[in-house]
Design a protein around this motif. Structure first.
Motif, PDB file in Angstrom:
ATOM      1  N   LYS A  30       0.777  -1.247   0.000  1.00 13.95           N
ATOM      2  CA  LYS A  30       0.000   0.000   0.000  1.00 13.95           C
ATOM      3  C   LYS A  30       0.806   1.295   0.000  1.00 13.95           C
ATOM      4  O   LYS A  30       0.238   2.376   0.148  1.00 13.95           O
ATOM      5  CB  LYS A  30      -0.949   0.052   1.197  1.00 13.95           C
ATOM      6  N   PHE A  31       2.134   1.238  -0.096  1.00  9.04           N
ATOM      7  CA  PHE A  31       2.920   2.466  -0.088  1.00  9.04           C
ATOM      8  C   PHE A  31       2.766   3.224  -1.408  1.00  9.04           C
ATOM      9  O   PHE A  31       2.578   2.619  -2.465  1.00  9.04           O
ATOM     10  CB  PHE A  31       4.405   2.168   0.139  1.00  9.04           C
ATOM     11  N   GLN A  32       2.882   4.540  -1.324  1.00 11.80           N
ATOM     12  CA  GLN A  32       2.796   5.391  -2.506  1.00 11.80           C
ATOM     13  C   GLN A  32       3.977   5.152  -3.438  1.00 11.80           C
ATOM     14  O   GLN A  32       3.859   5.228  -4.652  1.00 11.80           O
ATOM     15  CB  GLN A  32       2.779   6.856  -2.051  1.00 11.80           C
ATOM     16  N   SER A  33       5.126   4.881  -2.848  1.00  9.65           N
ATOM     17  CA  SER A  33       6.287   4.576  -3.674  1.00  9.65           C
ATOM     18  C   SER A  33       7.200   3.638  -2.911  1.00  9.65           C
ATOM     19  O   SER A  33       7.155   3.572  -1.676  1.00  9.65           O
ATOM     20  CB  SER A  33       7.053   5.856  -4.034  1.00  9.65           C
ATOM     21  N   LYS A  34       8.028   2.936  -3.654  1.00 10.58           N
ATOM     22  CA  LYS A  34       8.953   2.007  -3.017  1.00 10.58           C
ATOM     23  C   LYS A  34       9.980   2.788  -2.192  1.00 10.58           C
ATOM     24  O   LYS A  34      10.496   2.283  -1.204  1.00 10.58           O
ATOM     25  CB  LYS A  34       9.656   1.164  -4.086  1.00 10.58           C
ATOM     26  N   THR A 219      -0.072   4.554   4.578  1.00 12.62           N
ATOM     27  CA  THR A 219      -1.037   5.554   4.146  1.00 12.62           C
ATOM     28  C   THR A 219      -0.938   6.854   4.948  1.00 12.62           C
ATOM     29  O   THR A 219      -1.763   7.742   4.796  1.00 12.62           O
ATOM     30  CB  THR A 219      -2.483   5.007   4.233  1.00 12.62           C
TER      31      THR A 219
ATOM     32  N   GLU B  31      -8.273   4.699   0.400  1.00  9.58           N
ATOM     33  CA  GLU B  31      -6.881   4.735   0.863  1.00  9.58           C
ATOM     34  C   GLU B  31      -6.649   3.693   1.960  1.00  9.58           C
ATOM     35  O   GLU B  31      -5.646   2.984   1.955  1.00  9.58           O
ATOM     36  CB  GLU B  31      -6.530   6.128   1.374  1.00  9.58           C
ATOM     37  N   PHE B  34      -7.011   0.089   0.059  1.00  4.83           N
ATOM     38  CA  PHE B  34      -6.171  -0.209  -1.103  1.00  4.83           C
ATOM     39  C   PHE B  34      -4.829   0.519  -1.043  1.00  4.83           C
ATOM     40  O   PHE B  34      -3.962   0.288  -1.880  1.00  4.83           O
ATOM     41  CB  PHE B  34      -6.896   0.153  -2.401  1.00  4.83           C
ATOM     42  N   GLY B  35      -4.689   1.421  -0.056  1.00  5.59           N
ATOM     43  CA  GLY B  35      -3.442   2.160   0.053  1.00  5.59           C
ATOM     44  C   GLY B  35      -3.289   3.133  -1.091  1.00  5.59           C
ATOM     45  O   GLY B  35      -4.248   3.471  -1.776  1.00  5.59           O
ATOM     46  N   ARG B  36      -2.071   3.555  -1.312  1.00  6.89           N
ATOM     47  CA  ARG B  36      -1.839   4.529  -2.379  1.00  6.89           C
ATOM     48  C   ARG B  36      -1.352   3.803  -3.636  1.00  6.89           C
ATOM     49  O   ARG B  36      -0.252   4.024  -4.119  1.00  6.89           O
ATOM     50  CB  ARG B  36      -0.851   5.595  -1.903  1.00  6.89           C
ATOM     51  N   THR B  37      -2.185   2.893  -4.108  1.00  7.90           N
ATOM     52  CA  THR B  37      -1.799   2.110  -5.279  1.00  7.90           C
ATOM     53  C   THR B  37      -2.942   2.094  -6.301  1.00  7.90           C
ATOM     54  O   THR B  37      -4.112   2.149  -5.932  1.00  7.90           O
ATOM     55  CB  THR B  37      -1.502   0.645  -4.909  1.00  7.90           C
ATOM     56  N   GLY B 324       0.521  10.961  -6.865  1.00  9.91           N
ATOM     57  CA  GLY B 324       0.911  10.390  -5.574  1.00  9.91           C
ATOM     58  C   GLY B 324       0.482   8.952  -5.369  1.00  9.91           C
ATOM     59  O   GLY B 324       0.250   8.520  -4.245  1.00  9.91           O
ATOM     60  N   PHE B 325       0.378   8.212  -6.471  1.00  6.95           N
ATOM     61  CA  PHE B 325       0.018   6.791  -6.355  1.00  6.95           C
ATOM     62  C   PHE B 325       1.106   5.924  -6.974  1.00  6.95           C
ATOM     63  O   PHE B 325       1.855   6.372  -7.835  1.00  6.95           O
ATOM     64  CB  PHE B 325      -1.312   6.508  -7.055  1.00  6.95           C
ATOM     65  N   ASP B 326       1.131   4.677  -6.507  1.00  7.69           N
ATOM     66  CA  ASP B 326       2.081   3.714  -7.027  1.00  7.69           C
ATOM     67  C   ASP B 326       1.378   2.876  -8.100  1.00  7.69           C
ATOM     68  O   ASP B 326       0.415   2.176  -7.799  1.00  7.69           O
ATOM     69  CB  ASP B 326       2.551   2.807  -5.871  1.00  7.69           C
TER      70      ASP B 326
END
Lengths: 265, 339
Positions: A30-34, A219, B31, B34-37, B324-326
């Motif tokens: 669920k991370f925005q980026s690695k 998040t 969010e 599912f998180g930021r994906t 801002g999403f992966d």
């Protein structure tokens, strides 16, 4: 914070014979980026991270989560995406073949609405994988009988959920987790539902051996900062547990109305 | 469960603050769950042979288009091109024809797809459980099947002939797919066919039924709006963007863990804004004609519907990151599916 500087000396966290200085485990979804993930690993000082084997993107170099996890951190592959014991076993074997080591967190979930683990299937998978030489950490709904079966099966720890995965609701299963802490001679690692550092501290105060968080970190507006806050809260809770947290008392509890008469002259 | 009246009330409430409040709830829940994906997929159209006559579809049996189906070699060529864009989730589509695209043909396509993709889903004619089982053990993890409309009268009006005429057989399709072991099921309605309130309500009821009978399946919903086909209007969708967003947000609030897909039939501006409010999976770089990626020129193509978002996968990925999403290419690595 180095635990050796604490006024009370803590023993290291021993899991499957391996010693860890940190009692905070981090999930990687669920991370925005690695990069956010990598930063969170660094600031929290976590030494164990869990990664879903089925989520590892081997194809995209930039997307491969494994490349963002330092070598000295223990990789705990999990079987997320398994709906029964057989699938969990298959995923564990794939993880081993792929060179991710033999530490496996069993997650068997056959309910996409609540994501509650299937305890029975988890026991079955644990029995088989332990025999195959895996270090098995099963994720379960807290239940004393299930935990006892897991001890018999040779699990390395028991990972009860604090509340629903990703819910940030904290220790809704507090009383059940206390029973496990009291009765089970394996590390109890509270996993799932821990949404704030204060909740992590609460679990540690109760006597949990460690705490795992993921959603609350991934998040957050600033994942790396809250990851550090979690790690500190885990240490604070641990220290409190070792110090003996005083029981809550009502204000008007000054004298001994029941037994005071025994001491009257 | 929400009532029909409650949905009606919400959809007819035109106050901006109602929609904003709903969108905020939806965003928070998306969010959290599912998180930021954001996951990515692309369709590949294998065949436009169709034995059904659905008045709104570019592939329908009476429409005078050139009927083709890809050979194994052509399938490989199209998939090579899609794979090169980075896409790893593929949706195999055909018209509804047991005769031209039987399960053996679909199995062959799935076998080829395994060489290129991690996630394989199909959107084809409804089949029997045993057929889904064959496809599942071949490596198909997902089935997309829209009821289109739950209004039986309207259903009969727009599905004039062919297998698709059988409302009940179609409605039971998700259950048959789930019984066969399929991991991901996508359900939906075609907005613009019938009364939206009733259709949304009935879809929610159908999903609840499925959740109770097959809790292990990962569900997602789609709300495609009817589009023009090669510029021509076959049917008009009167669902405006606000109502559309309301439906998406309501779905998220009622079903926090259910995926929401958005195809390139929606225009880029709307797609960009919907990321994270509720949408969890988007298609990218899509072509909706058989052979559309590598085999046919634009003029030669007969698309199922016209796409609005014509950006490349790379452009969509850049947009997702800027928000801002992966971007997630591989949702789930496949494991061997066993019966």
């Amino acid at each position: 914070m180095n635990t050796s500087t604490l006024p009370i000396r803590d023993t290291p966290f021993i899991l499957a014979g391996k010693a860890f200085a940190s009692r905070f485990l981090l999930g990687t979804g669920k991370f925005q980026s690695k990069q956010d993930l990598a930063n969170s690993v660094a600031t929290s000082g976590t030494e164990i991270v869990t990664v879903a084997l089925r989520r590892i993107d081997l194809d995209h170099h930039e997307e491969n989560i494994i490349e963002y996890i330092p070598q000295n951190v223990t990789l705990l592959t999990n079987t997320s995406g398994a709906r029964n014991a057989q699938e969990a076993i298959r995923i564990a074997r794939l993880a081993k073949e792929a060179g991710h080591g033999n530490w496996i967190k069993i997650e068997v979930i056959n309910d996409s609405k609540y994501l509650l683990p299937d305890n029975n299937e988890t026991i079955k998978a644990t029995e088989i994988l332990v025999k195959e030489g895996f270090i098995v950490l099963p994720y379960v709904s807290p239940d004393l009988y299930v935990a006892r079966e897991l001890v018999k099966a040779g699990a390395a720890a028991v990972m009860p959920l604090g509340s629903f995965i990703g819910s940030n609701q904290g220790l809704k299963t507090r009383e059940m987790i206390k029973v496990l802490i009291n009765e089970i001679d394996l590390p109890i690692i509270v996993d799932a539902g821990i949404g704030a550092p204060s909740q992590a501290a609460e679990a540690m105060e109760l006597g949990a051996a460690a705490v795992l968080a993921n959603t609350a970190v991934a998040t957050a507006a600033q994942p790396a900062a809250i990851a550090q806050a979690f790690a500190l809260a885990v240490q604070a809770g641990r220290l409190a547990h070792l110090s003996g947290v005083p029981q809550k008392r009502s204000l008007a509890d000054a004298s001994s109305p029941l037994t005071g008469f025994l001491y009257e002259n | 469960m929400i009532s029909l009246t409650q949905i009606q009330k919400l959809l007819t409430d035109s106050r901006p603050e109602t929609l904003e409040a709903l969108a905020k709830d939806a965003q928070r829940l998306t969010e959290q769950n599912f998180g930021r994906t954001i996951s990515l997929y692309a369709p590949v159209y294998l065949s436009n042979y169709c034995s059904s006559h659905c008045t709104y579809c570019g592939f329908h049996s009476l429409n005078k288009i050139k009927r083709i189906k890809l050979t194994g070699e052509e399938t490989r060529k199209e998939m090579t091109a899609i794979h090169a864009t980075g896409i790893r989730n593929i949706l195999l589509l055909t018209g509804e024809s047991y005769k031209f695209t039987p399960v053996s043909y679909l199995k062959e396509a799935a076998m080829i797809a395994k060489d290129f993709f991690q996630g394989i889903a199909i959107e084809v004619h409804p089949m029997q459980t045993s057929e889904y089982q064959e496809l599942y053990t071949t490596g198909v993890d997902g089935v997309t099947i829209y009821q289109e409309t739950y209004d039986k009268v309207r259903y009969t009006e727009v599905h004039i002939s062919g297998y698709k005429k059988d409302y009940d057989f179609r409605r039971e399709t998700p259950a048959r797919a789930a019984a066969a072991g399929i991991r991901q099921i996508s359900m939906g309605i075609l907005l613009g066919l019938s009364d939206v309130t009733r259709d949304v309500y009935e879809l929610f009821c159908h999903l609840r039924e499925m959740e109770k009978s097959f809790p292990g399946v990962e569900y997602s919903l789609s709300f495609p709006r009817l589009r023009t086909i090669k510029g021509r209007e076959f049917a008009i969708c009167d669902i405006d963007d606000r109502t559309f967003l309301k439906i998406l947000c309501l779905t998220r609030v009622l079903f926090p863990r259910v995926g929401l897909n958005l195809s390139t039939r929606e225009h880029p501006k709307l797609r960009d804004h919907l990321l994270g409010i509720g949408i969890t999976k988007v298609s990218a770089g899509s072509n909706t004609a058989v052979g559309g990626y590598t085999l046919k020129t634009i003029e030669d193509q007969d698309p199922q519907f016209d796409t609005e978002d014509k950006r490349s996968v790379a452009e969509i990925v850049a947009m997702i990151k800027s928000k801002g999403f992966d971007p997630v290419f591989t949702d789930w690595r496949p494991i061997e599916n066993k019966a």
